[in-house]
Design a protein around this motif. Structure first.
Motif, PDB file in Angstrom:
ATOM      1  N   GLY A 153     -60.471  13.601 -95.455  1.00 58.27           N
ATOM      2  CA  GLY A 153     -61.557  12.552 -95.068  1.00 58.27           C
ATOM      3  C   GLY A 153     -61.262  11.883 -94.069  1.00 58.27           C
ATOM      4  N   GLN A 154     -60.242  12.108 -93.177  1.00 56.36           N
ATOM      5  CA  GLN A 154     -59.500  11.621 -92.140  1.00 56.36           C
ATOM      6  C   GLN A 154     -60.623  11.772 -90.830  1.00 56.36           C
ATOM      7  OE1 GLN A 154     -56.993   9.179 -92.212  1.00 56.36           O
ATOM      8  NE2 GLN A 154     -57.064   9.561 -94.596  1.00 56.36           N
ATOM      9  N   ARG A 155     -60.887  10.952 -90.044  1.00 54.68           N
ATOM     10  CA  ARG A 155     -61.641  11.109 -88.702  1.00 54.68           C
ATOM     11  C   ARG A 155     -60.359  11.380 -87.720  1.00 54.68           C
ATOM     12  NH1 ARG A 155     -66.320  10.292 -85.921  1.00 54.68           N
ATOM     13  NH2 ARG A 155     -66.028   9.235 -83.663  1.00 54.68           N
ATOM     14  N   ILE A 156     -60.304  12.725 -87.228  1.00 54.52           N
ATOM     15  CA  ILE A 156     -59.184  12.870 -86.073  1.00 54.52           C
ATOM     16  C   ILE A 156     -59.506  12.673 -84.693  1.00 54.52           C
ATOM     17  CG2 ILE A 156     -57.731  14.895 -85.477  1.00 54.52           C
ATOM     18  CD1 ILE A 156     -58.601  16.231 -88.064  1.00 54.52           C
ATOM     19  N   VAL A 157     -58.587  11.983 -84.061  1.00 60.51           N
ATOM     20  CA  VAL A 157     -58.936  11.584 -82.615  1.00 60.51           C
ATOM     21  C   VAL A 157     -57.580  12.511 -81.991  1.00 60.51           C
ATOM     22  CG1 VAL A 157     -58.897   9.846 -80.934  1.00 60.51           C
ATOM     23  CG2 VAL A 157     -59.876   9.509 -83.214  1.00 60.51           C
ATOM     24  N   PHE A 158     -58.095  12.902 -80.997  1.00 63.19           N
ATOM     25  CA  PHE A 158     -57.007  13.819 -80.110  1.00 63.19           C
ATOM     26  C   PHE A 158     -57.113  13.037 -78.476  1.00 63.19           C
ATOM     27  CE2 PHE A 158     -55.754  17.117 -77.287  1.00 63.19           C
ATOM     28  CZ  PHE A 158     -54.744  17.640 -77.555  1.00 63.19           C
ATOM     29  N   ALA A 159     -55.985  12.801 -78.080  1.00 61.96           N
ATOM     30  CA  ALA A 159     -55.686  12.416 -76.644  1.00 61.96           C
ATOM     31  C   ALA A 159     -54.642  13.511 -76.312  1.00 61.96           C
ATOM     32  CB  ALA A 159     -55.181  11.054 -76.876  1.00 61.96           C
ATOM     33  N   ASN A 160     -54.623  13.431 -74.949  1.00 66.44           N
ATOM     34  CA  ASN A 160     -53.597  14.579 -74.311  1.00 66.44           C
ATOM     35  C   ASN A 160     -53.260  13.935 -72.750  1.00 66.44           C
ATOM     36  OD1 ASN A 160     -56.026  15.812 -73.476  1.00 66.44           O
ATOM     37  ND2 ASN A 160     -54.857  16.993 -72.190  1.00 66.44           N
ATOM     38  N   GLY A 161     -52.040  14.321 -72.342  1.00 69.45           N
ATOM     39  CA  GLY A 161     -51.451  14.108 -71.040  1.00 69.45           C
ATOM     40  C   GLY A 161     -50.147  14.509 -70.850  1.00 69.45           C
ATOM     41  N   CYS A 162     -49.659  14.203 -69.652  1.00 66.10           N
ATOM     42  CA  CYS A 162     -48.444  14.633 -69.263  1.00 66.10           C
ATOM     43  C   CYS A 162     -47.026  13.462 -69.908  1.00 66.10           C
ATOM     44  CB  CYS A 162     -48.150  14.992 -67.595  1.00 66.10           C
ATOM     45  SG  CYS A 162     -49.307  16.208 -67.063  1.00 66.10           S
ATOM     46  N   PHE A 163     -47.633  12.325 -69.700  1.00 63.57           N
ATOM     47  CA  PHE A 163     -46.760  11.220 -70.051  1.00 63.57           C
ATOM     48  C   PHE A 163     -45.360  11.506 -69.555  1.00 63.57           C
ATOM     49  CE2 PHE A 163     -50.156  11.882 -73.385  1.00 63.57           C
ATOM     50  CZ  PHE A 163     -50.913  10.624 -73.148  1.00 63.57           C
ATOM     51  N   ASP A 164     -45.659  11.681 -68.274  1.00 64.18           N
ATOM     52  CA  ASP A 164     -44.232  11.773 -67.659  1.00 64.18           C
ATOM     53  C   ASP A 164     -43.175  10.562 -67.379  1.00 64.18           C
ATOM     54  OD1 ASP A 164     -42.222  13.374 -66.589  1.00 64.18           O
ATOM     55  OD2 ASP A 164     -43.269  13.430 -64.578  1.00 64.18           O
ATOM     56  N   LEU A 165     -43.711   9.491 -67.194  1.00 65.59           N
ATOM     57  CA  LEU A 165     -43.195   8.250 -67.034  1.00 65.59           C
ATOM     58  C   LEU A 165     -43.891   7.244 -67.761  1.00 65.59           C
ATOM     59  CD1 LEU A 165     -40.501   6.868 -66.174  1.00 65.59           C
ATOM     60  CD2 LEU A 165     -41.649   6.432 -63.768  1.00 65.59           C
ATOM     61  N   LEU A 166     -43.751   7.018 -69.056  1.00 65.04           N
ATOM     62  CA  LEU A 166     -44.690   6.247 -69.912  1.00 65.04           C
ATOM     63  C   LEU A 166     -44.801   4.733 -69.198  1.00 65.04           C
ATOM     64  CD1 LEU A 166     -46.085   6.546 -72.439  1.00 65.04           C
ATOM     65  CD2 LEU A 166     -44.109   5.366 -73.644  1.00 65.04           C
ATOM     66  N   HIS A 167     -46.016   4.375 -69.044  1.00 62.27           N
ATOM     67  CA  HIS A 167     -46.128   3.136 -68.450  1.00 62.27           C
ATOM     68  C   HIS A 167     -47.450   2.287 -69.385  1.00 62.27           C
ATOM     69  CE1 HIS A 167     -49.837   4.768 -66.571  1.00 62.27           C
ATOM     70  NE2 HIS A 167     -49.254   5.729 -65.805  1.00 62.27           N
ATOM     71  N   VAL A 168     -47.923   1.159 -69.092  1.00 67.68           N
ATOM     72  CA  VAL A 168     -48.911   0.426 -69.620  1.00 67.68           C
ATOM     73  C   VAL A 168     -50.293   0.907 -69.632  1.00 67.68           C
ATOM     74  CG1 VAL A 168     -49.526  -1.134 -67.745  1.00 67.68           C
ATOM     75  CG2 VAL A 168     -49.643  -1.860 -70.092  1.00 67.68           C
TER      76      VAL A 168
END
Length: 182
Positions: free
Chosen positions: A22-37
């Motif tokens: 029963g969990q509401r699943i959220v998906f996000a994506n990206g390269c995240f090559d140099l993590l920043h704010v």
């Protein structure tokens, strides 16, 4: 943090298990090559859209194609571990395609979140997500942060000559109470 990193072949089972709970699943994506704010704010905003946040990380070859020469700066496994260390993130999956469409089909999240550099109409996977009744949401703060700009600033700073006020003298002996240098 490594227990948060899920092998790609497990994506379908993860989605089935979470939906079954029963969990509401959220998906996000990206390269995240140099993590920043901007990445942190995007993922925190995505997390608020449901119960469980799954983040797709572009594999090394797709980052090279999408971002160009010299990228990625960090290998996919390192980028996945950094993203998995964020409190908002429940699971991370590395994918090798240029878009997350195949991974989305396997996971079938309730919500697919993209950053504010997209509009609801420009999200490449929007039709796929709508096909199973999912939502596409634009989240995060205004796009005023970018890895490309951060890399340029770091490169420019590396070419700058140090100023006297930026220099720090390191004494030969430590201050009292700080122990001896090896």
């Amino acid at each position: 943090m490594r227990q948060k990193i899920i092998p790609r072949p497990e994506a379908r089972r993860l989605g089935e298990r979470l939906r079954g709970q029963g969990q509401r699943i959220v998906f996000a994506n990206g390269c995240f090559d140099l993590l920043h704010v901007g990445h942190v704010r995007y993922l925190e905003a995505a997390r608020r859209q449901g119960d469980v946040l799954v983040v797709g990380i572009n594999g090394d070859e797709s980052v090279r194609v999408l971002k160009g020469k010299g990228r990625p700066l960090l290998p996919a496994v390192a980028r996945a571990e950094l993203v998995a260390a964020l409190r908002a993130v429940h699971y991370v999956i590395i994918f090798d395609e240029l878009t997350a469409e195949k991974l989305l089909h396997e996971l079938r999240p309730h919500v697919h979140c993209k950053g504010t550099d997209y509009s609801a109409e420009s999200v490449p996977e929007r039709e796929a997500v709508k096909g199973w009744g999912g939502e596409v949401m634009i989240v995060g703060d205004p796009k005023s942060h970018s890895t490309r700009d951060l890399i340029a600033r770091i490169a420019a700073a590396g070419n700058a000559q140090p100023t006297p006020e930026a220099s720090v003298e390191i004494p030969d002996e430590p201050s009292p109470g700080l122990g001896k240098r090896p």
